[in-house]
Structure formats: C-alpha cells, structure tokens
Design an enzyme around this catalytic site. Structure first.
Site, mmCIF file in Angstrom:
data_model
loop_
_atom_site.group_PDB
_atom_site.id
_atom_site.type_symbol
_atom_site.label_atom_id
_atom_site.label_comp_id
_atom_site.label_asym_id
_atom_site.label_seq_id
_atom_site.Cartn_x
_atom_site.Cartn_y
_atom_site.Cartn_z
ATOM 1 N N SER A 137 9.392 7.242 0.717
ATOM 2 C CA SER A 137 8.015 7.634 1.017
ATOM 3 C C SER A 137 7.719 9.038 0.503
ATOM 4 C CB SER A 137 7.781 7.574 2.526
ATOM 5 O OG SER A 137 6.484 8.041 2.846
ATOM 6 N N GLY A 138 6.455 9.282 0.237
ATOM 7 C CA GLY A 138 6.009 10.623 -0.119
ATOM 8 C C GLY A 138 5.517 11.400 1.090
ATOM 9 N N HIS A 139 5.700 10.843 2.283
ATOM 10 C CA HIS A 139 5.197 11.477 3.505
ATOM 11 C C HIS A 139 6.358 11.967 4.372
ATOM 12 C CE1 HIS A 139 1.098 9.894 2.809
ATOM 13 N NE2 HIS A 139 1.746 8.874 2.282
ATOM 14 N N ASP A 156 -1.084 15.601 8.035
ATOM 15 C CA ASP A 156 -0.734 14.234 7.629
ATOM 16 C C ASP A 156 0.163 13.583 8.693
ATOM 17 O OD1 ASP A 156 0.128 11.925 6.324
ATOM 18 O OD2 ASP A 156 1.404 12.999 4.888
ATOM 19 N N HIS A 198 -4.988 11.313 8.616
ATOM 20 C CA HIS A 198 -4.294 10.400 7.705
ATOM 21 C C HIS A 198 -3.322 9.502 8.453
ATOM 22 C CE1 HIS A 198 -2.268 8.689 4.288
ATOM 23 N NE2 HIS A 198 -2.944 9.429 3.425
ATOM 24 N N HIS A 214 12.625 2.556 -2.996
ATOM 25 C CA HIS A 214 11.418 3.359 -2.743
ATOM 26 C C HIS A 214 11.715 4.361 -1.640
ATOM 27 C CE1 HIS A 214 7.226 4.457 -2.283
ATOM 28 N NE2 HIS A 214 7.286 4.185 -1.001
ATOM 29 N N GLY A 262 -13.375 -11.547 -0.875
ATOM 30 C CA GLY A 262 -14.072 -11.220 -2.114
ATOM 31 C C GLY A 262 -14.293 -9.745 -2.353
ATOM 32 N N HIS A 264 -3.718 10.155 -5.876
ATOM 33 C CA HIS A 264 -3.576 8.771 -5.435
ATOM 34 C C HIS A 264 -4.933 8.142 -5.122
ATOM 35 C CE1 HIS A 264 0.950 9.149 -4.239
ATOM 36 N NE2 HIS A 264 0.786 8.760 -5.482
ATOM 37 N N HIS A 283 5.027 15.501 -2.846
ATOM 38 C CA HIS A 283 4.554 14.153 -2.531
ATOM 39 C C HIS A 283 5.136 13.246 -3.604
ATOM 40 C CE1 HIS A 283 2.186 11.149 -0.614
ATOM 41 N NE2 HIS A 283 1.233 11.079 -1.511
#
Length: 562
Positions: free
Chosen positions: A367-369, A196, A391, A365, A48, A75, A142
C-alpha cells in the site's frame, strides 16, 4: 463593537465516509482553495455509470472567490474529476508538482480542455500566496512519485493536509518524506491537521515499495512464458520496478491500454521513468517477441469494464490473448466495491490457462498509505491542536479519531466529519474550538458516457428494475371516432419472459389490458383521458403479473389513436 475572531472553514465535498472522489474546500473569509478533485469507481448497483465525481454546488456558487485548485498527487481519486469540474469553476489555476502536472495534462488533453486550463508547476519547496492564504508543500511518500502534503497558513493558524502518505525510508524514486519540514511545522504550531485514514486498521508499519522488487525478481526468474502485470496507469513507481526487473531478466516490455501508454510516455519525457533504449516494444509487435522474453504492462487491476485486462480476461482484446504458460500479476489491492469485478477477471484468466498472482496469494503489492505507527508518527511530528481524519470510510475515520485521542489530543478537539459538513475552527474567542456548524448539499454526480449529472437516482432505480425483472410494453390501438379498441392489444416483452414459451401468460395479459380499458370507459366524460388509461393498464397488469410470477417488470403502456 465586538471583536471579530478569525475562523477557518473546512468543507469536504468528497472522500469522507468513502474511498475516492477526494475534494476538500478550505475557506477563510473571502478566500477559498480546493485541495484535490478526484473521482470514485461506481458501485455495483450504479448500473452503466462510468465514474462518480463530487457535487460542487457549494463551490460553483462561490467560484469568484476560488483562488486555486491544489493537487497533492496524480492518482485518479485525486485528479480524475478535474475535466468535469474545471469548466464549471471557470478554469481556476491548478497547482501541482511536475509529474502530477504531467498526469493532469494527459487527462485534460484527452478531454480537449488542455488549451483552456491554467496549469502551474510547483516544486515541493515552493510557497504560494493565494489571497490571504499562503500555501506551502512538503514531500511525502506514496505509491507515485512527486506526492506532497499541503500546509496552508491562514490568519487563524496553520492547516495541514497530509494528502496520501506513508513513511518509506527506501522509496523507489529516492526521495524520502520531508520529516524536517513536518517537525518545524509542529514546533511552529499547527491549528488543525487533516490526516489520511486509509490504513488505520493495519497495525505496525506499511512495507517499503522496494520489497516488491524482490518479489518481481523471484516471479520473473521462474515464469515459463509471458508475464502480464496489471496496475494503475498512474502508478509510475510500480511500472519502474517492472521495467527494472524486465531488464535484469532480459525481457522486453510492451504497454497495453491507452492511459498506460500516454502516462508512461509522459513520465519518460519528464524523466520520472527511465529505461535503456530498446527495452520497450510496441503492443502491435507482441507476437514477434518470444514468450520467455516478454512482459506486458496493462491497465485493469480494478476490473474496470473497458480496461485492457478485462478484455484480455474475456478473450476480447485485439492484440493480447492468454496462452498456456502466461503469468498474470495483479499489482494492486481491490478498491472497496470492486472485489467482484476483480475476482471475475481472475477466474476468467485461470480458465484460459494462466497462472494468476494477486495480493493475499503473493506479495505483489504494498500500500501507499501509512499504517497505525506511521499515523502516530505524523501526529507526533505535527502536534496539532485540532484533528479531522480524512480519506476513508466512516469506520476508518472513527478509528483514526480514537488513535488521535490516544496520542494526547483531547476528544472534544477531534471531529469526525462526513461529506458536506462545514467544520468551523476558531483558535480564540468565546466560541473557540472546532465544531460541525452546518451541512451543505453534497452527494454523488454520475458520469455516464458524455453525460455528466444527467443520470440520477431515478434513472438508476429504473435501470435496476430493468436489470432485475425486464420490461413489458402493452400497446392498445383505439378508434378515434368510436373510442373502441381496434383488434387485440400487442404485448412485447424483453428480459421478463420469453414470448414464444409464454403464450398463455401474454394472452391473459391482453385480457387484463382490455379490462383496464373497460374500467376507463365507465368513467364519465373521460373519453380522451389517456393518462388515466395508461395508469390503469400499468396498475392492472402489475397486479396480475406479480400474482402470477412474483415479478415486477417495468410496464410501459402505449395508447395509439387511429
């Protein structure tokens, strides 16, 4: 009198040992700044719960010393907690680049807080003075434009927070990372780097965002009908790539999902997303566009229960129903903990006749990392004296720490911290070095509907018990004058057994309620001790039901006097 040596304190309130709810406090004497304020998706056992945000008790007690909130990019795991935290912190100034400022504004407007907030736009070349702290920015790449890292100049030395980053030499927005500034900071001398760690487990380099454009072109060319692309509402670069591909293949674009519509409208107004006039059509006009000429961009790539794609997959969306020949692209990677919800949506989409393309099956896709070689490059450019990986889940932090040691940073100058640890960094003096000095209370705060923090572990435990075994209500009516039961107890069951098929079991349960009442009556001078009676009913019924069915429903005894 002993000389006082400067000390920087770093207090992660979120984002270490987990993916999400990033929030890092930097403290020097009387000055504090908060870098990012994100949320995290709830895990499967958080029944929930809509979102998870950091516990900011440490900041709340020091709010008069908080100079600003500095945001690295737009983000959700970096800005999503702002509507819940800013009122608690007295609405301090929030500094963000132009697109990030726009995304924060959209979010605060939805929560009716925009008029009270103090939002300030910064350019990546700007410098701020916040008390004794000087804050500078540097551009990074990113999966969203206008992402920056932060360099904080303190009297003790320079602290660099990378934000989320990779090194993309052909970014969609045309702005590569500012390698020159990073090199200058390294030459000047960086005291501590907060780096990161998300993709430290991946060797090599993370591919450029531009490779997605080629994939989209191939998919758009062969798709026989409509194309649905699910991605984050804040992933503006990805939306731009979809719009560009749609234009090349003579398709119209419709946006579905409130946050998607709001964010893209804002990005277009600010010039971060460009499209020729007439490319976009209203979601209400989808039925008027031929299937081969339509692209639908929607939210829900993470399987969020109330998102557009989840409703579409479940056949519950008021505007979009899956048709034979539809192609659905999930342009994201599932956040850890969301895999089950994502794959459930994929299954439901296939059942309805759609072709589904997702990461691992198609190159939809990136990744932005940064991967390992990019993390090494950041370490080589900045050459920090001390290093704290941030992170990432704990294994990622540990592997990033090992990578830093391989890059020449002594092991005793690398600290793997977790949420709530106070990391002290002293550049000189008898106690020079880096260490975890203490730990402050820090955990998850649950957002459930309009409630923030009113759902805790006890409530979640009860919800889990209700979900697993249901509940049973035992209602006993007692004559106030005689103290004797009036009629047979009532037994009500929900999610435990079906009452019509369990008459014998429920009759035996009534007998056990009366047995508990008899035990209560034998006690001396306790004729009105209904608390004891309720506990006795709960214990007696619980033992009986577990013995019969090996289940433990929640038992709610009710005693009424008449």
């Amino acid at each position: 009198m002993a000389q006082k040596h400067p000390c920087v304190r770093l207090i992660p309130l979120g984002g270490l040992g987990e993916i999400g709810k990033n929030a890092m406090v930097l403290e020097y004497e009387d000055d504090l700044i908060l870098i990012d304020a994100g949320l995290m998706f709830p895990e499967d056992d958080m029944l929930g719960v809509d979102a998870v945000i950091p516990d900011i008790s440490y900041l709340r007690e020091r709010r008069e010393r908080l100079r600003a909130v500095v945001i690295t990019h737009g983000h959700e795991d970096h800005i999503g907690a702002l509507p819940y935290l800013l009122p608690d912190l007295g609405f301090p100034p929030v500094y963000a680049t132009r697109l990030t400022h726009g995304l924060v504004s959209v979010k605060l407007r939805e929560h009716r807080q925009l008029d009270r907030a103090d939002l300030r736009v910064v350019d990546p070349t700007d410098k701020l003075r916040l008390g004794r702290l000087r804050v500078e920015f540097f551009r990074v790449n990113h999966s969203i434009p206008d992402s920056v890292g932060v360099a904080v100049r303190t009297p003790a030395g320079i602290v660099v927070h990378t934000g989320d980053y990779k090194f993309d030499h052909t970014p969609v927005d045309g702005h590569p990372a500012d390698l020159g500034t990073l090199a200058k900071l390294g030459e000047e001398g960086v005291l501590v780097l907060l780096g990161d760690s998300t993709r430290v487990e991946s060797p090599g380099y993370t591919p450029s965002e531009r490779v997605i454009g080629d994939t989209f072109d191939a998919i758009f060319a062969r798709a026989p009908g409509r194309i649905l692309v699910a991605t984050f509402a804040s992933l503006i670069s990805r939306v731009q790539q979809v719009v560009d591909a749609a234009q090349r293949h003579n398709r119209k674009v419709a946006l579905v999902g409130r946050s998607m519509v709001n964010n893209i409208q804002m990005a277009r107004e600010l010039g971060y997303l460009t499209a020729p006039e007439g490319v976009f059509v209203r979601a209400e006009d989808i039925a008027r566009v031929p299937a081969r000429q339509l692209v639908i961009i929607c939210t829900g790539s993470q399987g969020e229960p109330t998102s557009a794609l989840t409703k579409i997959a479940g056949g519950d969306h008021r505007l979009v129903q899956i048709q034979r020949g539809d192609t659905v692209i999930l342009s994201s990677t599932p956040v850890p903990g969301n895999e089950q919800a994502v794959y459930r949506n994929i299954d439901n989409l296939y059942r309805q006749g759609a072709e589904v393309l997702y990461q691992g099956q198609a190159h939809v896709h990136v990744s932005g990392h940064g991967s390992q070689e990019e993390l090494k490059l950041m370490l080589a450019l900045l050459r920090p004296k001390y290093f704290v990986p941030v992170h990432g889940e704990y294994r990622m932090l540990a592997q990033h720490a090992r990578l830093a040691v391989q890059m020449g940073i002594p092991a005793d100058q690398v600290v793997v911290a977790e949420d709530g640890d106070i990391v002290e960094v002293r550049p000189e003096g008898p106690s020079a070095g880096i260490r975890v000095a203490e730990h402050v209370p820090c955990g998850n705060v649950f957002v459930d509907g309009l409630g923030v923090g009113d759902v805790g572990q006890i409530v979640l435990r009860d919800r889990r018990q209700l979900a697993n075994d249901g509940f049973l209500v035992a209602v006993l009516t007692v004559d106030r004058e005689t103290g004797e039961p009036v009629g047979a107890p009532d037994i009500i069951s929900r999610g435990f057994v079906y009452e019509r098929d369990s008459a014998d079991l429920l009759e035996a349960a009534r007998t056990h309620v009366l047995t508990a009442f008899a035990a209560h009556s034998r006690r001396q001078n306790t004729s009105a001790d209904w608390g004891y009676l309720k506990n006795k009913i709960r214990d007696t019924l619980g033992e009986f039901l577990y013995e019969r069915l090996k289940r433990r429903p929640m038992i709610l005894p009710v005693v009424m006097e008449v």
